[in-house]
Each structure stands twice: as C-alpha cells, then as structure tokens.
Design a protein around this motif. Structure first.
Motif, PDB file in Angstrom:
ATOM      1  N   LEU A 158       0.803  -1.203   0.000  1.00 26.19           N
ATOM      2  CA  LEU A 158       0.000   0.000   0.000  1.00 26.19           C
ATOM      3  C   LEU A 158       0.848   1.270   0.000  1.00 26.19           C
ATOM      4  O   LEU A 158       0.543   2.244  -0.684  1.00 26.19           O
ATOM      5  CB  LEU A 158      -0.911  -0.002   1.236  1.00 26.19           C
ATOM      6  CG  LEU A 158      -1.800   1.216   1.467  1.00 26.19           C
ATOM      7  CD1 LEU A 158      -2.810   1.370   0.335  1.00 26.19           C
ATOM      8  CD2 LEU A 158      -2.531   1.094   2.813  1.00 26.19           C
ATOM      9  N   LEU A 159       1.937   1.265   0.754  1.00 25.91           N
ATOM     10  CA  LEU A 159       2.748   2.456   0.952  1.00 25.91           C
ATOM     11  C   LEU A 159       3.722   2.663  -0.197  1.00 25.91           C
ATOM     12  O   LEU A 159       4.222   1.700  -0.790  1.00 25.91           O
ATOM     13  CB  LEU A 159       3.506   2.363   2.276  1.00 25.91           C
ATOM     14  CG  LEU A 159       2.641   2.145   3.515  1.00 25.91           C
ATOM     15  CD1 LEU A 159       3.506   1.969   4.756  1.00 25.91           C
ATOM     16  CD2 LEU A 159       1.665   3.303   3.705  1.00 25.91           C
ATOM     17  N   MET A 160       4.028   3.910  -0.502  1.00 25.21           N
ATOM     18  CA  MET A 160       4.933   4.255  -1.590  1.00 25.21           C
ATOM     19  C   MET A 160       6.348   3.760  -1.270  1.00 25.21           C
ATOM     20  O   MET A 160       6.828   3.884  -0.143  1.00 25.21           O
ATOM     21  CB  MET A 160       4.947   5.762  -1.804  1.00 25.21           C
ATOM     22  CG  MET A 160       5.550   6.211  -3.129  1.00 25.21           C
ATOM     23  SD  MET A 160       5.523   8.018  -3.304  1.00 25.21           S
ATOM     24  CE  MET A 160       3.777   8.355  -3.124  1.00 25.21           C
ATOM     25  N   TRP A 161       7.000   3.200  -2.267  1.00 28.92           N
ATOM     26  CA  TRP A 161       8.351   2.651  -2.089  1.00 28.92           C
ATOM     27  C   TRP A 161       9.241   3.177  -3.205  1.00 28.92           C
ATOM     28  O   TRP A 161       8.795   3.344  -4.335  1.00 28.92           O
ATOM     29  CB  TRP A 161       8.318   1.122  -2.130  1.00 28.92           C
ATOM     30  CG  TRP A 161       9.639   0.476  -1.845  1.00 28.92           C
ATOM     31  CD1 TRP A 161      10.101   0.051  -0.633  1.00 28.92           C
ATOM     32  CD2 TRP A 161      10.672   0.156  -2.793  1.00 28.92           C
ATOM     33  NE1 TRP A 161      11.346  -0.505  -0.757  1.00 28.92           N
ATOM     34  CE2 TRP A 161      11.723  -0.437  -2.073  1.00 28.92           C
ATOM     35  CE3 TRP A 161      10.815   0.330  -4.161  1.00 28.92           C
ATOM     36  CZ2 TRP A 161      12.896  -0.868  -2.692  1.00 28.92           C
ATOM     37  CZ3 TRP A 161      11.977  -0.088  -4.778  1.00 28.92           C
ATOM     38  CH2 TRP A 161      13.004  -0.682  -4.045  1.00 28.92           C
ATOM     39  N   GLY A 162      10.516   3.412  -2.902  1.00 29.03           N
ATOM     40  CA  GLY A 162      11.427   3.871  -3.948  1.00 29.03           C
ATOM     41  C   GLY A 162      12.856   3.977  -3.487  1.00 29.03           C
ATOM     42  O   GLY A 162      13.350   5.080  -3.248  1.00 29.03           O
ATOM     43  N   ASP A 163      13.539   2.849  -3.337  1.00 28.39           N
ATOM     44  CA  ASP A 163      14.948   2.831  -2.932  1.00 28.39           C
ATOM     45  C   ASP A 163      15.802   2.399  -4.119  1.00 28.39           C
ATOM     46  O   ASP A 163      15.874   1.206  -4.423  1.00 28.39           O
ATOM     47  CB  ASP A 163      15.153   1.879  -1.754  1.00 28.39           C
ATOM     48  CG  ASP A 163      16.603   1.837  -1.282  1.00 28.39           C
ATOM     49  OD1 ASP A 163      17.416   2.640  -1.780  1.00 28.39           O
ATOM     50  OD2 ASP A 163      16.926   0.998  -0.425  1.00 28.39           O
ATOM     51  N   PRO A 164      16.454   3.333  -4.809  1.00 25.09           N
ATOM     52  CA  PRO A 164      17.236   2.968  -5.997  1.00 25.09           C
ATOM     53  C   PRO A 164      18.360   1.979  -5.690  1.00 25.09           C
ATOM     54  O   PRO A 164      18.672   1.129  -6.524  1.00 25.09           O
ATOM     55  CB  PRO A 164      17.795   4.318  -6.478  1.00 25.09           C
ATOM     56  CG  PRO A 164      16.893   5.346  -5.902  1.00 25.09           C
ATOM     57  CD  PRO A 164      16.434   4.802  -4.586  1.00 25.09           C
ATOM     58  N   GLU A 165      18.985   2.097  -4.537  1.00 22.29           N
ATOM     59  CA  GLU A 165      20.080   1.190  -4.188  1.00 22.29           C
ATOM     60  C   GLU A 165      19.581  -0.253  -4.092  1.00 22.29           C
ATOM     61  O   GLU A 165      20.207  -1.174  -4.614  1.00 22.29           O
ATOM     62  CB  GLU A 165      20.702   1.613  -2.864  1.00 22.29           C
ATOM     63  CG  GLU A 165      21.881   0.751  -2.435  1.00 22.29           C
ATOM     64  CD  GLU A 165      22.461   1.177  -1.094  1.00 22.29           C
ATOM     65  OE1 GLU A 165      23.679   1.001  -0.902  1.00 22.29           O
ATOM     66  OE2 GLU A 165      21.707   1.673  -0.236  1.00 22.29           O
ATOM     67  N   MET A 166      18.453  -0.441  -3.445  1.00 21.27           N
ATOM     68  CA  MET A 166      17.905  -1.791  -3.319  1.00 21.27           C
ATOM     69  C   MET A 166      17.416  -2.316  -4.664  1.00 21.27           C
ATOM     70  O   MET A 166      17.635  -3.492  -5.007  1.00 21.27           O
ATOM     71  CB  MET A 166      16.784  -1.819  -2.292  1.00 21.27           C
ATOM     72  CG  MET A 166      16.292  -3.221  -1.974  1.00 21.27           C
ATOM     73  SD  MET A 166      15.125  -3.280  -0.591  1.00 21.27           S
ATOM     74  CE  MET A 166      16.205  -2.822   0.783  1.00 21.27           C
ATOM     75  N   ALA A 167      16.762  -1.470  -5.448  1.00 22.86           N
ATOM     76  CA  ALA A 167      16.284  -1.906  -6.766  1.00 22.86           C
ATOM     77  C   ALA A 167      17.455  -2.301  -7.666  1.00 22.86           C
ATOM     78  O   ALA A 167      17.372  -3.275  -8.412  1.00 22.86           O
ATOM     79  CB  ALA A 167      15.460  -0.799  -7.415  1.00 22.86           C
ATOM     80  N   ALA A 168      18.558  -1.537  -7.594  1.00 22.24           N
ATOM     81  CA  ALA A 168      19.737  -1.877  -8.402  1.00 22.24           C
ATOM     82  C   ALA A 168      20.317  -3.216  -7.977  1.00 22.24           C
ATOM     83  O   ALA A 168      20.738  -4.028  -8.821  1.00 22.24           O
ATOM     84  CB  ALA A 168      20.783  -0.771  -8.274  1.00 22.24           C
TER      85      ALA A 168
END
Length: 793
Positions: free
Chosen positions: A467-477
């Motif tokens: 539900l909550l907004m997520w956006g960690d570029p380091e983790m996605a990379a």
C-alpha cells in the motif's frame, strides 16, 4: 515519394495534419514522464519545424510498430515543449537548418569506432552524437526494435525535463549513452480479483493506454494480467468474476458452458477488451502474458457466489479448457504467453498430468509460439516434462522471498517449516506442495539445474510493500543484479495494491484506497506509484542507472525538495524488507502484512494471531527469520549471548539498530523535503509524506519490539530483573510508536495520526485473520493498536 514530400502537413500514415496531431497529443509527454510540464519553458511556435526524425524505410527494426509508436511519443514530447518534430524517410531529405535525429536499428559507426560493438545485446539502447554525410546527427539506435523503442523513449524523457531541449540534444556529454539489460525479463503483474473494484479499470481504454505507455517508458518488457488468483481454495467464494476465466470471455462451440448470470454481451465485451489490451501491449513492444491461475469450475460451501459455472462435468472439463484456451489465443493473437498455477490451489489435484497435458494442447492448437509459464509451487519433473512436450518455450516461476519482499539477495536457506516432512504425503490435492516437494512453496528449491531446458522467472509476491509508496534505488539496483542469478531470466513484480479486494472484500469507490478524496490520483491508482515503477523498471534494465533522470522527474514535482524526497523514500524503503528478512512469523501474505501488522505476543503463546506457520510455542521470540542461514531469531540470539557464543549471523540487535537508523534518516529527510518542496500541500507531496512517516514509524516500532523480545528472552534464561525492566521499557516504546501511527491513543496531537482519516477503516490488500472477508481487526483504525496493551503480553 514519402508522405512528408507529398504533403508537408502530413506527419504519419493516419491522415492527420501536424496541427491536429499537436492538438491531440500535447499532453502525451506529460503522461510519459508522469508529471505536469506546464512550468517548463516553451521554445518554438507551433508551425516552426526545429527537429527532424529520420526513420529509414529500409530499416527493418525502425519500421516495427513499436518503433513507429515510440516516434509518436518523441514527437509529443517535443510538441509539449513548443518544438515541432517532423519525420523524414532519408537523411538527405532533411533541411540543413534542422536538428537531426536518426532512428536506426544496429550499431552506430561512432560506437563501432570506440570499440563498443561488443557490448551490444538484445534490447540495447544507444544515443550518440556524431557526423554522418558531413552533418551533425544525433543517432538513436537499438540492437533490435525494442532497444530502439527504449532509445526514442529515453530521448522523449530527456526532452520533457531538459531546461533547454535543443541545447541538450546538441551536447555529446549529455547525450552519449549505451545501456543494455541485466535481465531478459522485467515484468509487472496486475491482478483482477474484485468485481466491484477491478471492472472499472479493466474496461477503461484510456487507462490502459496511459498505464502500458508508462510501463514501456520505464523499460519493463512484459505485462502479466493475472486472472483467477482471488482465492486459494474453492470454498466460501463470493466474488468469482474471471475466477474460472474462460466462460467470462467466450462461448466455445460444442460446449454449453456459461458463467451464470453473465449476459452474453458482457462476455463478448470482455474478450474484445482482452484483445484490445494485448494489442496495445504489442503496439508498445510489450510481451503480454495472460495469467489463468484457476481451473476449478465448482465452488463448495459458497451459497453467496455471484456467479456459478454451468455446463461442465468431470469428463468434459479438460477438453473444454483445451478448446477454450485455444479459442482465446486465436481471438487474441498478441497474447504471447500463458501463466498457469498448477498446484492444488488451481483446483486440479497435484500429479494429474493427463489433465494438464490436455489443457496445454490448447496452446499447441492455437498455431503459433506461445510461452507456457508455470508457478513453481508443487512442481515436479513429471509436470516439467508435460510442458516441455508441447514444444513451446517454458518458464517456471518461483516466489522470491516467499510471499514477501526481503533484502536484495538470494536466500541462503529456507525456513525449517518449508522442508519436506519425514513421512511426506503421496496422495491428495497437495501431494507435492505439502509433501516431498514442499521446499518449492516459497523459493527456487532445486530448479536451478545447470542442464535445465526451461527458464526461471522469479516472482515478487505482494506481501510487504502493498500500500505504501516505495522507492529505494540502491535496493532496486541490487535486485537488478541478482535477478539473473544462475542464468535466471529476471524478475516479475506484483504491483502495489495487488490483492486489494481479494476474497470478495472489494469496496465501492475504486482501487486507490484513499478515504480522503483530495489524495486520490486523478489518472488512475498507479499514478501514486510512478516513482516506484521508474526505480524498479530502470534498475532491472540497467542497475545503478538513471540517477539524473530520477532527479529531473522528482524536481518536476517537488522543485528544490527533490533530493530530500528521494532520500526520504530511499531510507523508508529499507525498513520493511529488512523486517521481513529478519523476522517472518508467516511466509503467507494472507497472514503477515507488516504495513498493518497483527500483533504477536512476547509472553503468552495463547494470544490470538494468524501466524499458523511459525514454530511452537507461537510467540515473538520463537519466530524464525525468513533466511535462517544469515539471520538469528530473538530467542536464538539470547541463547548465544547467555552461552557466550557467536555464530556470525546478523542479530536482532543489529537489525534494530539499522531500523532505527533508517527510520531517523527517513524522518529527517522528509522534514527537509517539506521545507524545500514547491508545494507541501499538493496531493503528490501529502501522499508521499504520509507513506514515509508511516514507514519511519514502523521502523521504530519493530526496532523496539525486537529489543523487547530479546531482553525478555534474556530475563527468562537468567532471571535478571533489570533485563525484565528493560524489556518492559522497550515494549512500551514499541506500543507508543504504533499508537502514534494508528491515532486515537493517549494525548497525541491529531496531526500525528497518520492512518486515521487518510485510509478508510476497511482498507485491505488481501485477507487476514480478521472477519473472514479480509478486513483487519487490529492495526487499522484509531482504536486498534497491536497487542491492545503490549505491556500485558
């Protein structure tokens, strides 16, 4: 003669003038970028041709439909900035004064000279400035049609955000780029699970055009429409629209099978809509995957089911499914693959190879190559052989981190509960998944064999960031780097809000989950999560890339607050993946939803909770990590401390410290962002602020809760009273942190009650141990704090 030579006003084969095209598509670039462009400067009058796009008629890649579509998106981006872009068929047709963009398949000469040709792989994009025929040219190239599509969309993205687009185009330093995919498959799945919540977006053509455009712009290359995943079993069914999908889509000659009381016109409209969605995906170069997760046709103990399936018998079941599947694939020629749930929750007993062979023959009969993707739970060699026997491409899709989102690496071990029982069952609906093959319920198990003849696609289930907004570029990379582990094909993400409305729990008013209507995204529920899609899609494609692009996109929304906004989202995004990796009371997302945590007692194992798949006695200290190879449980850590041993695993104390750090960083960055952002009262910032604040508060809650559990375990082992006093103090801190989030507790000012008044009291994202319809009894509204007084448990 090209269309442009015959009629200088013509820009495409659709008979539109340039003026009509600009009027129609002036807002498209904003949809691509996901932001309003009204504050960016305009550079040219409507009829002033400033840019030429050369699309060679003899270039096979450049003339694919997805490339033609991408050129239209680039023209729209220029148009939104007041710059007219015209398409030419050859370079020698371009007037000398025009800035020239050459769209081509293959490797530009400038890159061959720089020794870059060896880097070219499928779906590679290249942007390069150089000279061709004595004139300066910006080359947008791709190793194939999809790569060229990405190159053109990347240019559109940069044009949308550049301070001066024309200057940017002329700068080799700003333009020169080569990127190629780290993962062959980068997929998004969207679930249809609710008649009342999902029919609106399913039938909204404008939604699909915006949504699919966004996906390909962020370099996802596959879209999976999941049908039939609204229930795990065939009991207590109420909302079964599309559950057994075939009779909701078509009438199959030779069978009188119907979904009653579905009108024929609505059934036919559903098939036409499915054809439209798959065609629009193909037009953008997206692989379209149809998920058929249920093949049960009879409901048990379901007197309130809104539809029943009539006309099938056990004898006609498999042949009907075969013929219906073939008919769907023929009616929708741009369906590229079909995903099947093949374990007992599909409604088919595990080990029924003959039935699946018959159903898979429907893929063969459609007359073209169609991928067969099988959910991994319950998979055995017999089932693999049935799929391979079709001669079609085969993927198997295990869950990544059970039904949650953990840290970005492959598990070192699964929980003991997932290991096969000593006396494994050999018969029944779940003879494999609850028997000798139970280790495949929540991970890749033994599927990564070196000599395998099938692909592996990891699937991220929606149990953590729902539900909550997520956006960690380091983790996605990091996920981008690990998703090709041992030759795996990549990663599929089940998007935010997946399972909302599941098991008949849908609510009128749509899928976005906001009680405060001023916070509801105007263009569809997905628009809240545009940063999520950008961070994931581009990092699965090229890990660690797009730092400038992300900042430009955030600056467009938040101005000088962009850097702090990204920092707040990145810090907040580290919290819940660490929580579920270190502490997993249930592998099932039905039971364990850390965004709305159902409290587990520290002391009393008899206290009610939904965590059936956790060790006994079922209390906080005995819970195992989701990866027991690298993390210690609370009681395990206390044992090590008492014995003076050190396993070298990550301890709950270490986890709690990291959670506190991330929570404090997120809160500090959010405070900084609020002081710098363009408009802290905008819906975009308010949505973000609420979600970051909740995740920060959850970090504080779980950190204190873990400390309390460890301290209490030390007290039990030592009888040391100060340890008990410290446990109580930590537990009160955990309760206070949750009370601040839930609202209505103590004398906290109303502005701190993040859940209350933002999300409806019956916000849900799948079933829990609540009221039977999936509604949380705890942790949702102002009068529901985990534990109801944690000091007592």
């Amino acid at each position: 003669m090209t269309p442009n030579e015959a009629n200088p006003e013509a820009i495409s084969g659709r008979g539109e003038t340039r003026r009509q095209f600009i009027k129609k598509t002036g807002g498209v670039a904003a949809a691509i970028a996901g932001a309003s462009l009204f504050e960016l400067p305009v550079f040219a009058g409507e009829n002033k041709v400033a840019v030429a796009i050369v699309l060679g008629t003899d270039d096979s890649a450049a003339n694919q439909p997805c490339v033609r579509w991408a050129v239209e998106q680039l023209q729209s981006a220029f148009s939104a900035r007041g710059i007219t872009a015209e398409v030419f068929g050859r370079l020698d047709q371009v007037p000398p004064a025009h800035e020239c963009i050459l769209a081509t398949g293959g490797v530009p000469d400038s890159f061959r000279g720089a020794g870059q040709a060896q880097a070219i792989a499928p779906e590679t994009l290249i942007l390069s400035r150089g000279k061709m025929d004595a004139r300066e040219v910006l080359t947008a190239a791709g190793s194939d049609a999809r790569g060229l599509t990405y190159a053109l969309l990347e240019l559109a993205d940069r044009v949308s955000f550049a301070t001066d687009p024309l200057t940017m185009l002329k700068s080799a330093e700003q333009i020169n780029t080569v990127e190629h995919p780290a993962n062959a498959i980068r997929s998004i799945a969207r679930t249809f699970v609710s008649d009342v919540e999902d029919k609106a977006w399913f039938n909204d053509r404008g939604f699909w055009e915006r949504y699919l455009t966004m996906l390909v712009t962020q370099r996802f290359n596959r879209f999976h429409l999941m049908l039939g995943v609204g229930y795990d079993f065939t009991t207590n069914i109420t909302d079964c629209y599309f559950h057994f999908a075939y009779p909701f889509l078509l009438s199959v000659p030779g069978y009188n099978v119907r979904a009653v009381p579905l009108p024929d016109a609505e059934r036919d409209s559903n098939l036409e809509m499915l054809r439209f969605i798959s065609d629009e995906a193909a037009r953008r170069g997206l692989h379209f995957q149809l998920g058929l997760w249920t093949h049960a046709y009879q409901w048990t103990n379901s007197p309130k089911a809104n539809y029943i399936i009539e006309g099938l018998t056990p004898e006609t079941h498999a042949p009907y499914c075969r013929d219906a599947l073939s008919a769907v694939l023929k009616a929708c020629p741009n369906i590229n693959g079909v995903t099947f749930r093949i374990h007992g929750e599909s409604g088919v007993p595990e080990g029924n190879y003959d039935l699946w062979k018959t159903i898979f023959d429907g893929v063969v009969k459609c007359g073209r190559k169609v991928e067969i993707d099988m959910h991994a739970k319950g998979m055995d060699q017999g089932m693999v052989d049935v799929a391979l026997g079709t001669g079609m491409p085969v993927n198997i899709s295990p869950k990544f981190w059970a039904e949650h989102m953990g840290l970005p690496y492959m598990q070192g071990a699964i929980r003991p509960q997932e290991m096969p029982p000593r006396n494994a069952r050999t018969t029944g609906f779940f003879s494999r998944s609850s028997g000798s093959r139970s280790f495949l319920r929540y991970g890749y198990g033994d599927l990564l064999a070196e000599d395998r003849r099938y692909g592996i696609l990891h699937r991220m289930w929606p149990g953590t960031q729902r539900l909550l907004m997520w956006g960690d570029p380091e983790m996605a990379a990091a996920y981008g780097r690990v998703s090709s582990f041992c030759g795996s094909a990549g990663l599929e993400l089940m998007e935010p809000l997946s399972f909302k409305g599941r098991k008949g729990s849908g609510l009128p008013g749509g899928r976005d989950a906001y009680a405060d209507t001023s916070l509801q995204p105007k263009g569809g529920d997905f628009e809240k999560y545009l940063h999520y899609y950008r961070v994931w899609g581009r990092n699965l494609y090229s890990p660690g890339s797009d730092a400038d692009g992300r900042q430009h996109w955030l600056q467009q929304q938040f101005g000088r607050g962009a850097e702090a906004v990204e920092g707040a989202l990145a810090a907040a995004g580290k919290i819940l993946p660490l929580v579920v990796t270190a502490h997993c009371p249930s592998a099932a997302n039905n039971n364990y939803w850390p965004e709305m945590y159902f409290n587990m007692a520290i002391v009393d194992a008899k206290r009610t909770h939904p965590y059936s798949d956790t060790p006994s006695p079922k209390r906080l200290g005995t819970v195992t990590p989701l990866d027991p190879e690298f993390f210690l449980g609370l009681d395990e850590f206390a044992d090590e401390l008492i014995k003076g041993e050190a396993s070298g695993k990550y301890s709950p104390a270490w986890v709690a410290a990291r959670l506190d750090d991330a929570a404090e960083t997120a809160a500090a960055q959010l405070h900084h962002a609020k002081s710098k952002t363009r408009d802290a009262r905008s819906p975009e910032f308010r949505r973000l602020a609420v979600d970051v604040a909740i995740q920060s508060g959850l970090g504080k809650f779980f950190a204190a809760k873990f400390r309390a559990g460890v301290l209490y375990a030390l007290y039990l082992r030592s009888g040391h009273q100060p340890a008990l006093a410290s446990a109580l103090k930590a537990n009160r801190a955990a309760r206070a942190a949750w009370a601040e989030l839930a609202g209505g507790q103590g004398r906290l000012p109303r502005r701190h009650h993040f859940w209350a008044g933002i999300f409806p009291a019956r916000t849900l994202a799948g079933p829990s141990a609540g009221d039977g319809r999936g509604h949380r009894r705890h942790g949702e509204t102002a009068d529901a704090t985990p534990g109801g007084g944690c000091g007592q448990n």
